[in-house]
Scaffold this motif. Sequence first.
Motif, PDB file in Angstrom:
ATOM      1  N   THR A  96       5.772  -3.081  -2.199  1.00  0.00           N
ATOM      2  CA  THR A  96       6.015  -4.289  -3.004  1.00  0.00           C
ATOM      3  C   THR A  96       5.472  -4.127  -4.420  1.00  0.00           C
ATOM      4  N   GLN A  97       4.617  -3.102  -4.611  1.00  0.00           N
ATOM      5  CA  GLN A  97       4.017  -2.925  -5.940  1.00  0.00           C
ATOM      6  C   GLN A  97       4.524  -1.709  -6.690  1.00  0.00           C
ATOM      7  N   LYS A 101      10.846  -3.377 -10.002  1.00  0.00           N
ATOM      8  CA  LYS A 101      10.607  -4.078 -11.267  1.00  0.00           C
ATOM      9  C   LYS A 101      10.200  -5.514 -10.998  1.00  0.00           C
ATOM     10  N   ASP A 102      10.626  -6.040  -9.851  1.00  0.00           N
ATOM     11  CA  ASP A 102      10.369  -7.450  -9.558  1.00  0.00           C
ATOM     12  C   ASP A 102      10.565  -7.643  -8.058  1.00  0.00           C
ATOM     13  N   TRP A 103       9.477  -7.536  -7.327  1.00  0.00           N
ATOM     14  CA  TRP A 103       9.609  -7.532  -5.875  1.00  0.00           C
ATOM     15  C   TRP A 103      10.201  -8.842  -5.334  1.00  0.00           C
TER      16      TRP A 103
ATOM     17  N   GLN B  88       7.667  -3.578 -15.604  1.00  0.00           N
ATOM     18  CA  GLN B  88       7.023  -3.796 -14.320  1.00  0.00           C
ATOM     19  C   GLN B  88       5.796  -4.646 -14.603  1.00  0.00           C
ATOM     20  N   GLN B  89       5.540  -5.642 -13.748  1.00  0.00           N
ATOM     21  CA  GLN B  89       4.453  -6.558 -14.096  1.00  0.00           C
ATOM     22  C   GLN B  89       3.118  -5.832 -14.191  1.00  0.00           C
ATOM     23  N   SER B  90       2.761  -5.125 -13.117  1.00  0.00           N
ATOM     24  CA  SER B  90       1.461  -4.469 -13.171  1.00  0.00           C
ATOM     25  C   SER B  90       1.602  -3.113 -12.496  1.00  0.00           C
ATOM     26  N   GLU B  94      -2.541   2.570 -12.039  1.00  0.00           N
ATOM     27  CA  GLU B  94      -3.022   3.055 -13.336  1.00  0.00           C
ATOM     28  C   GLU B  94      -4.424   2.553 -13.642  1.00  0.00           C
ATOM     29  N   LYS B  95      -4.849   1.551 -12.878  1.00  0.00           N
ATOM     30  CA  LYS B  95      -6.203   1.025 -13.099  1.00  0.00           C
ATOM     31  C   LYS B  95      -7.245   1.807 -12.321  1.00  0.00           C
ATOM     32  N   ILE B  96      -6.791   2.689 -11.441  1.00  0.00           N
ATOM     33  CA  ILE B  96      -7.749   3.446 -10.632  1.00  0.00           C
ATOM     34  C   ILE B  96      -8.350   4.570 -11.477  1.00  0.00           C
TER      35      ILE B  96
END
Lengths: 523, 552
Positions: A96-97, A101-103, B88-90, B94-96
């Motif tokens: 989902t992540q 682009k938009d789950w 892409q929202q998040s 990449e934060k790891i």
Amino acid sequence: MRFSWLRTCLLCVLAVFAVSCVAAQTQSEVNKYLQEFEKTTTVKVLPNGLTLIICERHEAPVFSYTTFIDAGDVNDPSGESGLAHMFEHLAFKGTTQIGTKDWAAEKVALQKVETANNAYEAEYRNPYGANEAKLKQLHQEFLKAQAEAEKYVIPNQFSEVAEANGAHGLNAETGLDDTQYFWSMPENRLELWAWLESSRLADTVPREFYKERSVVLEERRMRVDSNPIGRLVEQFLATAYVAQNYGRSSIGWPSEVSQITATEAMAFHKKYYAGGNIVVAVVGDVDTKTALPMLERYFGRVPTGPKPEEMTTVEPKQFAEKSVVIREQTQPFYIEGYHRPNYRDPDDAVYDAISDIMSNGRVSRLYRSLVEKQQIAAAAAGFSPFPGEKYPSLFAFYAVPLPGHTPAEMRDAIHKEIEKLKTTDVTDAELEMFKTRARADLLRGLADNQGLAGSLAEYQTRYGDWREIFLQLNKIDKVTKTDIRRVANEVFVASNCTSAEIDTAPPAVAVKTSSAKKDGGAQ
Amino acid sequence: MTKNRDRLSVVSGQLEACCDGSALKGHDRGTRAAPGSRAENRAKVIGALAPEECGPRVTNVCLNRLMRRIALAAVVLAAVAPACSVAQQSKPWEKIPVPALHPFRPHQPRRIELKNGIVIFLQEDHELPFISGSVLIPGGSRDVDAAKAGLIDLYGEAWRTSGTEKMSGDAMDDFLAARAAHIETGGGEDSTSLSWDSMTGDSDQVFALAMDLLFHPKFDARKLMLAQQQEATGIVRRNDDEGEIAGREAAKLVYGANSPYTRQPELATVTNISLADLEAWHDRTLKGKLIVGVEGDFDSAAMEAKLRAVFGTLPSATPLPPRHDEFAGPKPGAYFINKDNVNQSNVEIVGLGIDRHNPDVPAIVVMNEILGGGFGSRLFQKVRTQLGLAYAVGGGFELPYDHLGVFDVMVLTKSVSTVDATKAALAEIDSLKTQPFTEAELKRAKDDILNSFLFRYDTRSKILAERELLEFYGYPANYLETYHDAIEKVTLADVTAVAKKYVHPDKLAVLVVGNGPEIKPPVSELGMGAPVSIDITIPMPQRPQHATGAGK
């Protein structure tokens, strides 16, 4: 000449003497390594049932992992052969992540794909015959829904992120018994890996499922349909088994794998990818003290679940000799198999001894007889368990005829060697050789991170204790000549045998019937 | 049980392995497929097909692991950025944090050059109680007369199975098997080799035996005959598998059918090889510049003394005359080979490429990644992921160390989609010149190569093998470092320039092996003219040996 003969004999005597010394020496050597591994290896079962194994090896700043799922194509439900393997492909499509682009929007679109596919397949399987026009229209609607869902996809993002971070040997394999995911990485990406791996175990989504199904069908064409031995082995197993799923095409029968749905794949995931059914082993430059809490945090996300129920089907005792003959324009080949118990049988090591003595190297009986002495085969061997090990399996023998020799000659020659095994004890030297090689092979495997990760995870799953990697040597040491004769007499009997062969058909027939064929070249 | 899995993998699957001489010699470090070689690239694209440690080739049909286990990826690959940039929202990954890598100094082997030119590498490693070694001998199948094609296969086999004056091959088999030790010989395109390995306690005896075999082999007529039979089996079976046909015939299109790199053993050439030929080959090549590598559980000073005693007394090495290979490259167009009993086409798109000495190699390696190197490559994304037309797709420039390689893109697709899949692959090759490379593609390709670079030298074994390879082909010892740094410096302009300079869609040949009547639309629809059909009939000698219908 005489001198060299004498020398050879002397060397043989020395050889026997040396062997017993080597045996004792390697046994203690093996114990030493077990003790070292006990110091560097940690096992932790998480509250969700998932087992983590960490084994420290600081040779280079890298690590390897294997995620071992105790489910494979033997667990495919009826009518859905190839499902475990299809799911394995899905596990690279992201979560989902990652890969979307938009789950939220993609999820809705994927539900529409599923609806459209169900409508299409319902018509395809219409018991009164599919309506061509309707089918075409439903297919168009399916393609439209699929295209809509694809708008949200970032293709292959999961694998790309892994590989851009140095993943090496990224792959997965589905067997009949299990599914394994694995790669190696620089050690500073351990946490990144834990995020990726735990995400896909916990949070798989049915992305791009139907295109991947076409890819898997191509895989089937490559491995089975367009490969003479692939075709033969599929028929061989289908004939050897009447009830148990080992007889089913592991990549899937074309009609079934082409109709597996994403819904079915996700149901398989829910049932078999629960914590209690998963072992994750990490080997390499890892500090257990700091890594373990971090791994617990990530892999704790995997859903809790009991071990799935064991299957009820037990292959009934075979009572009729069976055979498969494929006549085609391919060079000849012979294989036969006898049912044997699974890996937990007390005689498991006896089967190992038989396959070693019959098949391992130029000293093996089948090589010396069929290849060296009679000169009828290019290769010959016996091996087990095949095609799996978790459930009762086969002990198989095969031979590759030299030009001018037939499968029937292979069969007779193999049977002669099997008969010897039943009526005469193997020699002391043969038995000792098997034991020595088993010890050495074990030690040779200890320097490879990826191989170790696979073994640790597998033995932990199959025996509940990774140390069985070492402890199995005790069983091997106990194998006697009497065991070998006893097992050979129990198992290698005609009523327990299935054979399959390729007989080379003359080319003329095929050429005449195919008028469209315009190009020369005999196969 | 798991140890059995490995043995098992030796026994399920493809037959070509047992019968194809070169690629199979498990123990011969010297004759492995060189990185970037055609053999290696093909194995990569087809997946885990690369045979594992197989021991003597005749005993084990290295049927592949795939018969029992199905692998995800046909391509062992690398990643490149998706062409689209995305909202892409998040990106939680990449934060790891990625901390600095633990300091690491690869353990280089000790190099000793003897006065006679022979080079010794010692790689001490006490982790496990084993010692292994090899002697790499220049000269291989490309240096053999056409009339004797197959000589290297027979030599590599019969050398070991014959044994020595002191100990026959059969006695040696018993001696070694009782100790779980090995001595093997083998040969390939440019070299032959002898290798050994054993537990530490047996290593003196095994080393002595290996040296006896190196210097005093006694080629045996019966063992030669056995090897000839094995070879004949391979020859009559070589058209059973369409992948094998495709690989072999595509190389012939590029190098020419009678080139030293492609000419194949035939029944006639194999029967034409005598004991005297093997002996002459041995005597000649053993005078060459040998490379000796030993690794494992020993004391370097003692091992050095031991090796000096053996190799230091040899006369000065005579290098092989330099080769001057010239290849015309393929005649552009479509080629076809019919195979009745398949439902999938093997498509090879090939042209003449470059060698590893070429200064543009770093940029070409990056372009390879973008074209066909990984899950994110243009070929994979388009032909497999987006179109669903193939399981196995990939390719790029091969980079042999000392001769021009092949540019090769392959696709395996069901008969009916042959033309579609081929056109899609050709379009991706064209795209190298027409679709500008993006920063994202460049970054991902470089990340992929550089971040996994470590795996070229993460074990002492790999480091030793790499050094031997560089020594053999005359590359500097620090080649990997400079190569790494050069890849780091590759820019978009560099990749664009090499695409322009080396990618020539108009000079490519397309070979299709498949089921003619099933291929609709037919190969002629590729728009490359009527396909030239290639005859792969296996020539049978006038008086067949004892073959009835073999190969027909």
